[in-house]
Scaffold this active site. Structure first.
Site, short mmCIF file in Angstrom:
data_model
loop_
_atom_site.label_atom_id
_atom_site.label_comp_id
_atom_site.label_asym_id
_atom_site.label_seq_id
_atom_site.Cartn_x
_atom_site.Cartn_y
_atom_site.Cartn_z
N HIS A 128 0.92 -1.38 -0.05
CA HIS A 128 0.05 -0.08 0.02
C HIS A 128 0.99 1.20 0.07
O HIS A 128 0.58 2.29 -0.68
CB HIS A 128 -0.76 -0.10 1.27
CG HIS A 128 -1.78 1.19 1.55
ND1 HIS A 128 -3.21 1.40 1.10
CD2 HIS A 128 -1.31 2.71 2.09
CE1 HIS A 128 -3.57 2.65 1.39
NE2 HIS A 128 -2.60 3.00 1.86
N GLU A 129 1.87 1.20 0.78
CA GLU A 129 2.68 2.55 0.91
C GLU A 129 3.56 2.62 -0.31
O GLU A 129 4.01 3.79 -0.84
CB GLU A 129 3.64 2.41 2.17
CG GLU A 129 2.84 2.30 3.39
CD GLU A 129 1.90 3.52 3.75
OE1 GLU A 129 2.20 4.42 3.35
OE2 GLU A 129 0.95 3.33 4.19
N HIS A 178 1.41 4.29 -2.77
CA HIS A 178 1.69 5.86 -2.67
C HIS A 178 2.59 6.34 -3.47
O HIS A 178 2.34 7.33 -3.99
CB HIS A 178 1.45 5.95 -1.19
CG HIS A 178 0.13 6.14 -0.40
ND1 HIS A 178 -1.01 6.52 -1.14
CD2 HIS A 178 -0.17 5.53 0.56
CE1 HIS A 178 -1.78 6.68 -0.08
NE2 HIS A 178 -1.64 5.88 0.64
N GLU A 208 -6.25 6.96 -1.03
CA GLU A 208 -6.27 5.84 -0.19
C GLU A 208 -6.93 4.46 -1.00
O GLU A 208 -6.48 3.41 -0.90
CB GLU A 208 -7.03 6.06 1.12
CG GLU A 208 -6.08 6.89 1.83
CD GLU A 208 -4.91 6.45 2.24
OE1 GLU A 208 -4.65 5.25 2.39
OE2 GLU A 208 -3.82 7.51 2.35
#
Length: 293
Positions: A145-146, A149, A222
């Protein structure tokens, strides 16, 4: 106390840099005896609006390391650190970005964040609480997930959006103040107290509206990062990680780091408008609805 001093010193440095920039640009005072110099005002608003946002982004890695107490892993010293660095390296290669710095911050909360001005020179950090609480599969999904980003350029996008809204807030609040001073209070000589009072009120109201816009974009990114994490670590692993977060109710990261964490504060009603992250239930439902990642 050290973190407060660091925050104040950083903001003072930003103000000094922006003031010097406007002098170099030769921007004249936007308040004149005859009214507003709109060109100077627009330049002033853009320099202050974008300048603060972009400078904060440029020093975001340094600020994050200092404020969160991140220990960057230069050479892995145990099996957990070897696994963490290898996972970040693999996902960075899969996402087509440069290898980020990898760090751990000492917090019992289950959280992680990514920051940096350049997607090929970012920082990915996880909390000690995440490493101790989550399974390897769940932690890998959070890391994915990071990394998503970073690959999506979310930090730069948010900084630019913040710069745009900052510029409009500063510009419009001063135009409103000038209009109230001239039209309502009939002040024809310079600018009286009405200008400054109405400008401050307008800046507060417009700032709140601007925050709603920025937070909406933050929540959308997100959902996108969840899909990116699912693509890197597997859809079910990402869902499991979000479900674990939902059961733990982690606190958001402090202050300016809140938007960069894996999870944020919850709430309904008007509070929802100012949330950096969508409710975890919505994120889980949105990811379940995705046919393929």
């Amino acid at each position: 106390m050290k973190r407060i001093v660091l925050f104040l010193a950083t903001n003072m440095a930003i103000v000094l840099v922006l003031s010097l920039t406007m002098r170099i640009l030769g921007v004249e005072p936007y308040l004149t005896a005859n009214g507003l110099n709109l060109t100077s005002l627009l330049i002033f608003a853009a320099v202050m609006g974008f300048g603060g946002s972009l400078i904060s982004l440029a020093i975001s890695k340094w600020t994050a390391k200092k404020s969160m107490g991140v220990r960057v892993i230069e050479t892995p010293s145990n099996s957990t650190e070897f696994w963490l660095v290898d996972t970040v390296k693999k996902y960075a290669a899969d996402a087509g970005i440069g290898m980020p710095e990898v760090g751990i911050f000492d917090s019992p909360e289950v959280n992680a964040f990514a920051t940096g001005m350049n997607k090929n020179n970012a920082l990915v950090a996880v909390s000690a609480g995440l490493l101790h609480t989550m399974t390897r599969q769940e932690a890998e999904a959070v890391i994915g997930h990071e990394i998503a980003h970073v690959a999506n350029g979310d930090m730069v996008t948010l900084a630019l959006i913040q710069g745009v809204v900052n510029t409009f807030v500063m510009f419009l609040s001063r135009v409103i103040g000038h209009t109230v001073d001239r039209v309502v209070f009939k002040n024809e000589n310079g600018h009286g107290p009405a200008f400054f009072v109405s400008m401050i009120v307008a800046e507060l109201v417009l700032g709140i509206l601007a925050s709603i816009i920025v937070m909406w974009f933050s929540r959308q990114r997100e959902f996108r990062a969840d899909r990116g994490g699912a693509s890197l670590a597997g859809k079910q692993a990402m869902i499991s990680a979000l479900e674990r977060l939902n059961s733990l109710h982690p606190h958001p990261l402090p202050d300016k780091m809140a938007a960069f964490g894996i999870a944020g504060g919850g709430g309904g009603g008007l509070k929802r408008l100012f949330m950096t992250h969508p409710p975890l239930e919505e994120r889980i439902a949105a990811l379940r609805a995705v046919q393929s990642v």
